[in-house]
Design a protein around this motif. Structure first.
Motif, mmCIF file in Angstrom:
data_model
loop_
_atom_site.group_PDB
_atom_site.id
_atom_site.type_symbol
_atom_site.label_atom_id
_atom_site.label_comp_id
_atom_site.label_asym_id
_atom_site.label_seq_id
_atom_site.Cartn_x
_atom_site.Cartn_y
_atom_site.Cartn_z
ATOM 1 N N ALA A 274 -113.406 74.352 35.786
ATOM 2 C CA ALA A 274 -112.797 75.801 37.237
ATOM 3 C C ALA A 274 -114.145 75.426 37.497
ATOM 4 O O ALA A 274 -114.673 75.237 38.923
ATOM 5 C CB ALA A 274 -112.122 77.274 36.344
ATOM 6 N N THR A 305 -111.789 83.601 38.347
ATOM 7 C CA THR A 305 -111.831 82.484 37.169
ATOM 8 C C THR A 305 -112.491 82.904 35.955
ATOM 9 O O THR A 305 -112.848 82.460 34.784
ATOM 10 C CB THR A 305 -112.312 80.607 37.944
ATOM 11 O OG1 THR A 305 -113.180 81.341 38.747
ATOM 12 C CG2 THR A 305 -110.916 80.887 39.148
ATOM 13 N N ARG A 327 -105.273 81.745 34.838
ATOM 14 C CA ARG A 327 -106.499 81.235 35.317
ATOM 15 C C ARG A 327 -106.379 80.048 36.092
ATOM 16 O O ARG A 327 -106.003 80.035 37.538
ATOM 17 C CB ARG A 327 -107.691 80.207 34.551
ATOM 18 C CG ARG A 327 -108.777 79.812 35.667
ATOM 19 C CD ARG A 327 -110.488 79.456 34.766
ATOM 20 N NE ARG A 327 -110.787 80.512 33.839
ATOM 21 C CZ ARG A 327 -110.306 80.814 32.406
ATOM 22 N NH1 ARG A 327 -110.402 79.798 32.335
ATOM 23 N NH2 ARG A 327 -111.434 81.442 31.952
ATOM 24 N N ILE A 331 -105.500 80.871 40.633
ATOM 25 C CA ILE A 331 -105.964 80.304 41.571
ATOM 26 C C ILE A 331 -104.654 79.421 42.727
ATOM 27 O O ILE A 331 -105.148 79.626 43.606
ATOM 28 C CB ILE A 331 -106.568 78.825 40.583
ATOM 29 C CG1 ILE A 331 -107.906 78.990 39.705
ATOM 30 C CG2 ILE A 331 -106.528 77.768 41.878
ATOM 31 C CD1 ILE A 331 -108.535 77.805 38.992
#
Lengths: 337, 176
Positions: A274, A305, A327, A331
């Motif tokens: 990420a 994140t 995560r 996002i």
């Protein structure tokens, strides 16, 4: 909104700035040599004077924070990872709601006063730090030596006790293969520059911290000025590299949009992946290539994140595997907001 | 491969242990590795001892020959220069005066100079009182002495030794 989600001056390259003053109290040994009652004296005194400092500051004992909350403070760069692990019952932080002021108590030194801002804001931060420092020195006797200045446990901080840092995002210097040369050039100027994430071989997310090495034999003003000059040079070089990259046209657009595609469509994603993708997506957004995002969303992506901040947002402690799934969800949430 | 400890998560850490030549291998997920205390694969360098090494190398050079002959010790916190080399941090303000000679060279090496030219505190805050155990003991002592005198006073009055009683009363007054 907290400073780390805000957009600051030149924050396309300079993500944030920090000013830190290390102070000790006269007549009490440095923390490593403190007896319990001495640590307690420092703790109690600081707790007592918090209302007198102002700025909406609150005193929070570290033992009242759980692991997740402590880690989240580390992720926001407010305290060090070592301090978060502290078992000392008289460790504490003094912090305000905006979290742009964070004073740690009984870390390596009795007092570590830190102020933060997004973007390049060194003079304002310096003024704020000095203002708080002057209030503190009315209330507590600082350990000050006429020759060596403010005394600190570690001789790398003695004198002014001042460390000024900027956190920079340097993806274009990295992509264009100039970063190593650039790092050594800055080191030669008496500054230290290091990757914030990852190991020495690769700075994950292309984020670098630049700070002053010299703390004695130099005035606070000079330190700030030097850091500002360096930051402006860094800004200039990174922008030049970015300009060069944009000439690549579709090749660059393709690369950045592919990363955006993975970031926004992944069903599970690790912290490291990420970070790498967000770095390029931030670059794309700053260059105006990626239009789906804005600066606040980028800051949110960068924060949420990270493991502890992610867990706190989701509302429960997550295993590494669960984190990867959540995560990806978070996002998508941030992108669709 | 699943974690051999919890058998739920995907294993991503392979842990090898060799005790007395017997090799054992186990695959773990990061959660279990953390629980078992073997997650710290990215072992952090102890920065303080790293600094200390630097200072030590420095101390052993010809610049600081005085260090090999006399072991300086800070009377306030008990720190020796060797302790500093091991930890990288000083113990108290007084250390800066005790080790002033090596510190001067050290600071010149680290910062290029050893003289502070920045600002200093203007405030005149009062020194903090550490409520330590010794103080409390003393308090107890004076308390018991007071009690003793009060007992003596009562006794003296009972026995009509008024001269003694007056003396004790004066002594008590002084204590207050």
């Amino acid at each position: 909104m907290n400073w780390y989600l805000q957009n600051g001056k030149d924050s396309d390259v300079i993500i944030s700035s920090r000013v830190r003053l290390s102070r000790n109290i006269e007549g009490i040994p440095f923390v490593s040599k403190c007896k319990t009652e001495e640590l307690k004296t420092v703790y109690k005194k600081m707790k007592e004077i918090v209302p007198l400092i102002g700025y909406g500051l609150k005193f929070i004992s570290l033992k009242d924070l759980n692991d997740l909350n402590r880690e989240a403070l580390v992720e926001k760069n407010l305290i060090s990872a070592e301090f978060a692990k502290s078992k000392n019952p008289f460790s504490a932080i003094i912090i305000n709601d905006e979290e742009n002021i964070c004073i740690t108590i009984n870390e390596e030194d009795h007092i570590k006063l830190q102020v933060f801002s997004s973007g390049l804001e060194l003079e304002n931060l310096m003024n704020l730090a000095m203002e708080i420092d002057q209030k503190l020195e009315e209330l507590i006797p600082y350990s000050f030596h006429k020759k060596y200045g403010y005394l600190t446990a570690c001789p790398t901080n003695v004198g002014t006790g001042l460390k000024v840092s900027v956190f920079t995002h340097l993806p274009a210097l990295t992509i264009t293969g100039n970063i190593r040369r650039f790092l050594s050039a800055i080191n030669n100027l008496g500054m230290s520059i290091k990757g914030v994430y990852g190991d020495s071989s690769k700075a994950e997310g292309d984020i670098y911290q630049i700070s002053n090495n010299q703390t004695i034999g130099i005035t606070e003003k000079e330190i700030t000025k030097n850091l500002k000059l360096i930051s402006q040079k860094v800004l200039e070089q990174e922008k030049m590299a970015r300009k060069y990259l944009t000439k690549k046209g579709i090749d660059l657009e393709d690369k950045l949009y592919r990363d955006f595609g993975v970031l926004s469509n992944a069903k599970k994603i690790s912290e490291e992946e990420a970070r790498e993708l967000i770095s390029n997506v931030k670059l794309g957004t700053d260059l105006g290539i990626i239009s789906e995002l804005n600066d606040t969303k980028i800051s949110e992506l960068m924060l949420y994140t990270k493991p502890a901040s992610l867990s706190l947002r989701v509302g429960k402690k997550l295993s590494v595997y669960e984190q990867e799934i959540e995560r990806a969800n978070v996002i998508k949430q941030i992108l669709s907001e | 491969m699943l974690c051999q400890n919890c058998e739920k998560n995907e294993a991503n850490i392979r842990y090898t242990q060799i005790i007395n030549g017997v090799k054992k291998e186990i695959a773990l997920c990061s959660d279990c590795a953390r629980k078992l205390g073997i997650d710290d694969l990215r072992m952090p360098i102890n920065f303080n001892s790293f600094l200390g090494d630097f200072f030590n190398d420095y101390a052993e050079t010809e610049f600081l020959p005085m260090l090999q002959t006399t072991e300086l010790k800070c009377k306030t916190c008990g720190m020796t220069y060797n302790d500093f080399i091991n930890t990288g941090v000083f113990g108290c303000s007084n250390c800066y005066d005790v080790f002033s000679n090596p510190i001067d060279s050290l600071l010149k090496n680290l910062h290029g100079t050893s003289k502070h030219i920045g600002r200093g505190p203007k405030g005149k805050a009062e020194k903090l009182n550490v409520e330590n155990v010794d103080n409390k003991k003393e308090e107890k002592k004076t308390e018991s002495k007071k009690e003793m005198l009060e007992r003596d006073l009562e006794k003296a009055i009972k026995e009509e030794r008024y001269e003694d009683a007056a003396k004790i009363r004066d002594e008590l007054k002084e204590m207050k």
